[in-house]
Design a protein around this motif. Structure first.
Motif, PDB file in Angstrom:
ATOM      1  N   VAL A 211       0.837  -1.196   0.000  1.00 34.94           N
ATOM      2  CA  VAL A 211       0.000   0.000   0.000  1.00 34.94           C
ATOM      3  C   VAL A 211       0.877   1.254   0.000  1.00 34.94           C
ATOM      4  O   VAL A 211       0.625   2.217  -0.742  1.00 34.94           O
ATOM      5  CB  VAL A 211      -0.951  -0.006   1.210  1.00 34.94           C
ATOM      6  N   ALA A 250      -5.938  -2.342   1.688  1.00 34.87           N
ATOM      7  CA  ALA A 250      -5.705  -1.786   0.348  1.00 34.87           C
ATOM      8  C   ALA A 250      -5.977  -0.291   0.360  1.00 34.87           C
ATOM      9  O   ALA A 250      -6.580   0.247   1.300  1.00 34.87           O
ATOM     10  CB  ALA A 250      -6.618  -2.469  -0.675  1.00 34.87           C
ATOM     11  N   GLN A 251      -5.504   0.361  -0.688  1.00 42.28           N
ATOM     12  CA  GLN A 251      -5.865   1.758  -0.913  1.00 42.28           C
ATOM     13  C   GLN A 251      -6.628   1.844  -2.227  1.00 42.28           C
ATOM     14  O   GLN A 251      -6.291   1.152  -3.192  1.00 42.28           O
ATOM     15  CB  GLN A 251      -4.624   2.661  -0.904  1.00 42.28           C
TER      16      GLN A 251
END
Lengths: 395, 111
Positions: A211, A250-251
């Protein structure tokens, strides 16, 4: 003074907290005032009403009340909680020496948490600007303030059901538990590298190195404009000691955002795109924070060398801070106390490598905090300089 | 003879943008606009109404059933049904454009 005992990640028992028998929100509210004094020569300048936003303090206290209690559902609604003043022992009422966040829990005694008087710093700062405009203070002049509170009796719940003529409707908060699964915090930490300040009192946050790498790549691609996104993930409860911790999984890049050199606007379309991505991933992830960049390396692209020198001397060339606008976005879109904000920045001259800094709610305000990078590889560059708290520059 | 029936208010569920705050809204007047509905919800959901500069924040209501943002001028009667879920999504800025150290006095709490 505020007393918050240090604590380890896992403890044998819940941390010390005051307990009393307050069982209901009794409807008492307070009007807060700031009494502002010039330091030298000492003089009372003004007494001004202020309206503190206590929602962050209540959110933080509500999370703290359940963080180490595995028997408690993760219902984070604050509608049954309240803020009360602690009276100054020397001056007595109406002078306030601090605040208490009182969290009412069904079927259990209420719990209280101290909230420092620094909660009023930004309000004092805003008030001081008006006094500067009025000629009562000079810009940069030292001043002091005292906090006062006066009871303002209102009916219980009256502030939650205001009526607009012809447009009244009823609003009822729904207690919805956030999903939490059991995981081993020790396993996460064994595969992680700590980044940023160490504070055992904070809820652990784990962010995959991937990330961080993705955010750095997107920062480079954005060049001279800010960029950002939403962090998604899960809340876990440790199977051994029962404490909550946060895993970013997650991004999601902020699509449809309006990006400029020194600002980034998250639009309704941005949020909708994030929601669609979460649904597409189908991993039951939720919003746990956001990230954005401060491309300080480009802030002075058009400035002459002399101006750069002046700015550097004034300490204005670092993007390593959390601005008042950042704090406002965090308060608006990520109000839950476990939410975090990741800022990537670079420098104008010496260092163009990205620096990551994580911010989150602590006690009652947004502070820089440490986190764990989930990777056995080398850790990314850690920020080492002092940090500015959201919206404040000189406390 | 035709009797005119008064349409009852609508019951909705509304979430904040993080979807972690949920409220039930009862008796929404059918002749209210979406903008009026949003305005009436912000305070009661503890949602900020101004940005860091004091400017009003602009929220849009996303109707989950249709997957679209409603226009503020649309009427509840025309677009919402009992049981619908809305998500309030703000248009809001972040960034480093406001940092200028030394532009306000230095302050301390005093005791």
């Amino acid at each position: 003074m505020v007393s918050h005992p240090n604590r380890a990640v896992c403890r044998g028992k819940p941390r010390a907290m005051l307990e009393n028998t307050v069982m209901a929100n009794d409807g008492i509210r307070y009007q807060y005032m700031l009494e502002i004094h010039r330091r030298e020569p000492a003089a009372h300048l003004a007494t001004l009403p202020v309206a503190p936003d206590f929602a962050p303090a209540l959110e933080w206290a509500t999370l703290e009340a359940i963080r180490d209690d595995p028997d408690r559902r993760t219902v984070l609604n604050t509608h049954d909680s309240r803020i009360e003043p602690r009276w100054n022992p020397q001056r007595g009422r109406p002078y306030v020496s601090g605040l208490q966040a009182v969290v009412v829990r069904k079927g259990s005694p209420a719990v209280e948490f101290d909230v420092p008087l620094s909660y009023f710093h930004n309000l004092a700062k805003t008030a001081s600007s008006a006094l500067v405009e009025a000629g009562k203070l000079e810009a940069g002049e030292m001043f002091e303030y005292r906090v006062l509170a006066y009871p303002a009796q209102v009916e219980a719940g009256a502030d939650r059901q205001p009526r607009q003529a012809g447009r009244s409707f009823r609003v009822t908060p729904i207690d919805e538990a956030l999903p939490v699964d059991e995981q081993s915090l020790e396993r996460f930490l064994a595969e992680s590298t700590r980044l940023g300040p160490e504070d055992e009192d904070q809820m652990p946050v784990v962010i995959p190195r991937q990330v961080l790498d993705e955010t750095a790549d997107l920062m480079r691609q954005a060049e001279a404009t800010e960029t950002g996104g939403v962090l998604i993930g899960h809340l876990h409860r440790d199977g051994d000691c029962g404490t909550l911790f946060l895993e970013v999984t997650a991004q999601i890049p902020a699509r449809h955002a309006q990006a400029e050199l020194t600002r980034l606007t998250f639009t309704p379309e941005t949020w909708a795109a994030v929601d669609a991505a979460i649904a597409l991933r189908a991993k039951h992830e939720m919003y746990v924070g956001w990230w954005h960049t401060h491309p300080a390396g480009h802030w002075c692209d058009d400035c002459p060398a002399e101006t750069r020198k002046q700015c550097q001397a004034a300490g204005k060339l670092s993007g390593d801070f959390f601005s008042a606008h950042d704090a406002a976005l965090h308060r608006t879109a990520f109000p839950r106390a476990f939410s975090v904000a990741l800022v990537l920045s670079d420098g104008c001259h010496a260092c163009r490598d990205p620096v990551w800094r994580l911010y989150g709610w602590r006690y009652d305000m947004i502070w820089s905090r440490g986190f764990h990078v989930l990777d056995t590889a080398a850790a990314p560059v850690a920020a080492t300089s002092p940090v500015l708290r959201g919206g404040e520059t000189d406390v | 003879m035709i009797a005119t029936l008064e349409k009852k208010g609508v019951t909705l569920h509304v979430r904040d943008v993080s979807r972690q705050k949920l409220v039930r809204v009862d008796d929404v007047p059918p002749d209210a606009t979406v903008g009026e509905l949003i305005e009436g919800l912000l305070d009661r959901m503890n949602l900020p109404q101004h940005d860091a500069d004091g400017r009003p924040l602009n929220y849009h209501a996303r109707l989950e059933r249709e997957g679209r943002h409603l226009h503020a001028s649309e009427f509840v009667n025309d677009v919402l049904r009992t049981g619908d879920e809305l998500v309030l999504q703000p248009n809001i800025q972040a960034g480093g454009h406001d940092v200028q150290p030394g532009d306000t006095p230095v302050h301390r709490a005093r005791w």
